[in-house]
Design an enzyme around this catalytic site. Structure first.
Site, short mmCIF file in Angstrom:
data_model
loop_
_atom_site.label_atom_id
_atom_site.label_comp_id
_atom_site.label_asym_id
_atom_site.label_seq_id
_atom_site.Cartn_x
_atom_site.Cartn_y
_atom_site.Cartn_z
N PRO A 1 4.48 -4.33 -12.60
CA PRO A 1 5.72 -3.96 -11.90
C PRO A 1 5.40 -3.30 -10.54
O PRO A 1 4.47 -2.50 -10.44
CB PRO A 1 6.38 -2.95 -12.84
CG PRO A 1 5.70 -3.11 -14.16
CD PRO A 1 4.34 -3.67 -13.90
N VAL A 2 6.19 -3.68 -9.54
CA VAL A 2 5.93 -3.20 -8.17
C VAL A 2 6.46 -1.77 -8.00
O VAL A 2 7.46 -1.40 -8.59
CB VAL A 2 6.63 -4.17 -7.17
CG1 VAL A 2 6.48 -3.67 -5.74
CG2 VAL A 2 6.04 -5.56 -7.29
N ASP B 1 -6.66 4.79 -7.07
CA ASP B 1 -6.06 3.53 -7.55
C ASP B 1 -7.01 2.36 -7.36
O ASP B 1 -7.32 1.62 -8.30
CB ASP B 1 -4.75 3.23 -6.80
CG ASP B 1 -3.64 4.19 -7.16
OD1 ASP B 1 -3.91 5.18 -7.85
OD2 ASP B 1 -2.48 3.95 -6.76
C1 MEV Z 1 -0.95 7.78 -6.72
O1 MEV Z 1 -1.18 6.75 -7.67
C2 MEV Z 1 -1.77 8.99 -7.01
C3 MEV Z 1 -1.62 10.17 -6.07
O2 MEV Z 1 -2.50 11.18 -6.53
C4 MEV Z 1 -1.93 9.81 -4.65
C5 MEV Z 1 -3.39 9.48 -4.43
O3 MEV Z 1 -4.25 9.85 -5.23
O4 MEV Z 1 -3.68 8.89 -3.38
C6 MEV Z 1 -0.21 10.73 -6.11
#
Ligand code: MEV
Length: 329
Positions: A117-118, A168
């Site tokens: 999911p986007v 990520d």
């Molecule tokens: C986003 O998936 C996770 C955050 O910690 C941002 C990041 O780590 O760049 C909110």
């Protein structure tokens, strides 16, 4: 022809504080994935879509077609580059071609599909980037190392998400549970005993860039206060890692609640997320928290295999748009 796929991801503990160099734990979610197929095609194939450059000369960017039917995108690379801010897909394609040293590729088609999911915290953008980088470099018979793939995916994230920590793209590139500290070499960890999570989507798409930016403003106004909060999150992450490694996953419930409370303090939760966290716990979850950027997107609920369905259906009744039951192992 070449093909590559990349999984989704969830952050178990430590989002946001990870931007401030505290550790975080993230795992791949393999039930959802991005898939990319690339292939050389006959130039005639492009007669319909191709246009001439101003000088009347043909440009190779007109002979690179991108198809992403899930988001209704059928475009040449040139058209994507023409936007005032280049499309993320265009950026990753250009950078990958540069990295493999291809300056004028022959006509080719890149087809992207994804079940992730986007804009919901499951890493769809990073997964598409990783799959494109791998498929395209393989097409030119120059497969890149995981480090190179990760670096390229990170550069793309940086262009479109401000100041990402890199968690990520890292968990998606390596497709393993990761103990992540910004700027440090990747550290994977073992899961001592499998545990089950319900991932629930609020259906609210909230740009991570905004929640990260708002927290930054709070931090700038009172650094010592927020550093102390981030330290607390870092402490939770370390305890959680030990619990996961030693198979004591029940301990994660209260740790998730404590992490969620700190995320609320950081103003990155939302009434919808808080309501769903409560609904999950009322239905028998051992703990729950938002996951990722917050303000919308996903939450996680820790469940036993026996209570998973019941918690998932309680979440749907409480307004979640989708749920996914996943086993972390
Ligand atoms: C986003 O998936 C996770 C955050 O910690 C941002 C990041 O780590 O760049 C909110």
């Amino acid at each position: 022809m070449s093909h590559a796929s990349a999984p989704g991801k969830i952050i178990l503990f430590g989002e946001h504080a990870v931007v401030y160099n505290r550790p975080a734990l993230a795992v791949p979610v393999t039930q959802v994935q991005a898939d990319v197929t690339t292939d050389f095609v006959e130039t005639d194939f492009f007669t319909e879509t191709r246009s001439k450059t101003d000088g009347g000369e043909e440009n190779w960017e007109n002979s690179l077609l991108i198809e992403a039917p899930d988001i209704g995108l059928f475009s040449t690379l040139r058209a994507l580059l023409a936007d005032s801010t280049p499309h993320p897909l265009a950026t990753v394609i250009i950078r990958t071609l540069q990295t493999v040293g291809v300056t004028r590729p022959p006509a080719l088609k890149i087809r992207i599909t994804s079940t992730i999911p986007v804009a919901s915290g499951l890493g769809s953008g990073a997964a598409v980037s990783v799959a494109i980088i791998r498929a395209l470099s393989a097409l030119f018979e120059q497969p890149l190392s995981d480090e190179q793939v990760n670096q390229l995916a990170y550069e793309t994230e940086k262009l479109h998400h401000g100041t990402p920590s890199g968690i990520d793209n890292t968990v998606i590139t390596y497709a393993k549970p990761v103990y992540f500290v910004r700027g440090q070499p990747i550290e994977t960890f073992q899961v001592g005993a499998p545990f089950t999570l319900v991932i629930a989507d609020t259906g609210i798409s909230a740009p991570t860039k905004e929640s990260v930016g708002d927290l930054k403003k709070l931090w700038e106004a009172n650094k010592s206060r927020w550093e102390a909060v981030f330290d607390q999150v870092g402490g939770i992450v370390k305890v959680a890692r030990k619990a996961i490694e030693s198979g004591k996953w029940e301990v994660l419930g209260p740790l998730m609640d404590a992490n969620h409370a700190l995320l609320q303090k950081m103003t990155v939760s939302s009434p919808e997320l808080d309501r769903l966290v409560l609904a999950a716990e009322t239905a028998g979850a051992l703990g729950a928290k938002l996951s990722g950027g917050g303000r919308g997107g996903n939450l996680l609920a820790l469940v036993t295999p026996a209570s998973a369905e019941q918690v998932a259906s309680a979440l749907l009744s409480a307004g979640a748009k989708q749920t996914l039951i996943t086993t972390i192992q």
